[in-house]
Design an enzyme around this catalytic site. Sequence first.
Site, mmCIF file in Angstrom:
data_model
loop_
_atom_site.group_PDB
_atom_site.id
_atom_site.type_symbol
_atom_site.label_atom_id
_atom_site.label_comp_id
_atom_site.label_asym_id
_atom_site.label_seq_id
_atom_site.Cartn_x
_atom_site.Cartn_y
_atom_site.Cartn_z
ATOM 1 N N CYS A 27 -75.332 -4.479 -26.932
ATOM 2 C CA CYS A 27 -76.058 -4.499 -25.664
ATOM 3 C C CYS A 27 -76.616 -5.908 -25.488
ATOM 4 O O CYS A 27 -77.505 -6.326 -26.243
ATOM 5 C CB CYS A 27 -77.191 -3.476 -25.647
ATOM 6 S SG CYS A 27 -78.216 -3.592 -24.156
ATOM 7 N N MET A 86 -74.870 -5.364 -17.101
ATOM 8 C CA MET A 86 -75.016 -5.372 -18.549
ATOM 9 C C MET A 86 -74.905 -6.811 -19.047
ATOM 10 O O MET A 86 -74.077 -7.589 -18.549
ATOM 11 C CB MET A 86 -73.928 -4.525 -19.194
ATOM 12 C CG MET A 86 -73.868 -3.083 -18.674
ATOM 13 S SD MET A 86 -72.985 -2.914 -17.109
ATOM 14 C CE MET A 86 -71.294 -2.987 -17.692
ATOM 15 N N LYS A 135 -65.780 -1.759 -20.800
ATOM 16 C CA LYS A 135 -66.381 -1.597 -19.489
ATOM 17 C C LYS A 135 -65.296 -1.782 -18.435
ATOM 18 O O LYS A 135 -64.249 -2.381 -18.692
ATOM 19 C CB LYS A 135 -67.489 -2.631 -19.259
ATOM 20 C CG LYS A 135 -68.604 -2.602 -20.290
ATOM 21 C CD LYS A 135 -69.316 -1.267 -20.346
ATOM 22 C CE LYS A 135 -70.513 -1.310 -21.281
ATOM 23 N NZ LYS A 135 -71.103 0.032 -21.487
#
Length: 397
Positions: A104, A319, A279
């Site tokens: 992350c 993100m 993603k």
Amino acid sequence: MAHAPQMRIPATYMRGGTSKGVFFRLQDLPPAAQVPGEARDRLFMRVIGSPDPYGKHTDGMGGATSSTSKCVILSRSERAEHDVEYLYGQVSIDTAFVDWSGNCGNLSTAAGAFAIHAGLVDPARIPRDGTCSVRIWQANIGKTIIAHVPVSDGAVQETGDFELDGVTFPAAEIVLEFLDPADEGEGEGGGSMFPTGKLVDDLDVPGVGVLRATLINAGIPTVFINAKDVGFKGTELQDAINGHPETLAMFESIRAQGAIRMGLIESAEQAAKRQHTPKVAFVAKPADYLSSSGKTVHAEEVDLLVRALSMGKLHHAMMGTAAVAIATAASVPGTLVNLAAGGGDRSEVVFGHPSGTLRVGAEARQVDGNWTVLKASMSRSARILMEGWVRVPGEGL
């Protein structure tokens, strides 16, 4: 009937960038959870409140979104030139699953600050006033991140006037550098951050057709497509995507086919067990739009528009790891991201996302016919929201 009392575990609840998570020092976890495995996964799911068929996380610390269903473990690093080891778990909301397949980027910001807060950085490296460059080993992906954390009076400076679209209040700026962020191991093009060896692929998606796609392993594996090819403009906000199950199913099919082509999974069915990566994002040329905060983003303010999905839903901002992928792809002439930004050589771009804009940079170069990226950078912020202990029922842990 007797029941075991709740466990009390030292924890810190932090915002990092546009995400939130529960942070632990490895040494504070119950012994069974100090090593990877079922006990750790069960603990993190119970902390967050998953799986929750109601999709609310009422009985846990999660916020029932991909941005707020996260746990982090930090420990001192024994690696040369590193201060801490950072491990990240993305907790599924409605299924019993913790995804350890990626990083992350937003919480990487908080990892640098937490490392200082938690006493995991050698005090000799922390200035009385100035900036502490926290050297982080990101254990999920085996990469180095440098978090340049502001320090005042020997402690992390959390307040400031740096504004980050997607975060309501200003805070102190933390500059992140992702060193050598490309994953050059898997895929048909082995040794390249473009796993098929191509800058643009034709991706055959059942029920959708053949789509042009840029598949890249940088920051996080990402599948980029053109917004117009799937009927969008790149100006969409969450409600335009997340309220339509058929649209979400389409993007999941695209993600699954991209994952297969990138060598991350062997069949579309396996995508359900790899929710965090890759993603999928769609790009478009600049256009005016109204952001989720009500602020108008003008076309002349940005180089391109990007919308990305995380854990099956359109992200409310961007993100951090996907921002690294955007920066990297934009710096390589010929990718869909680069073309949406106008093409040519670029060392940084400003892109529009649902909450506003973000500036990102990358240093990429071609070596022996293969593209590689030296580093990517961006600015975020982080702060402690609450600290003390998190309590979880002791049964089964």
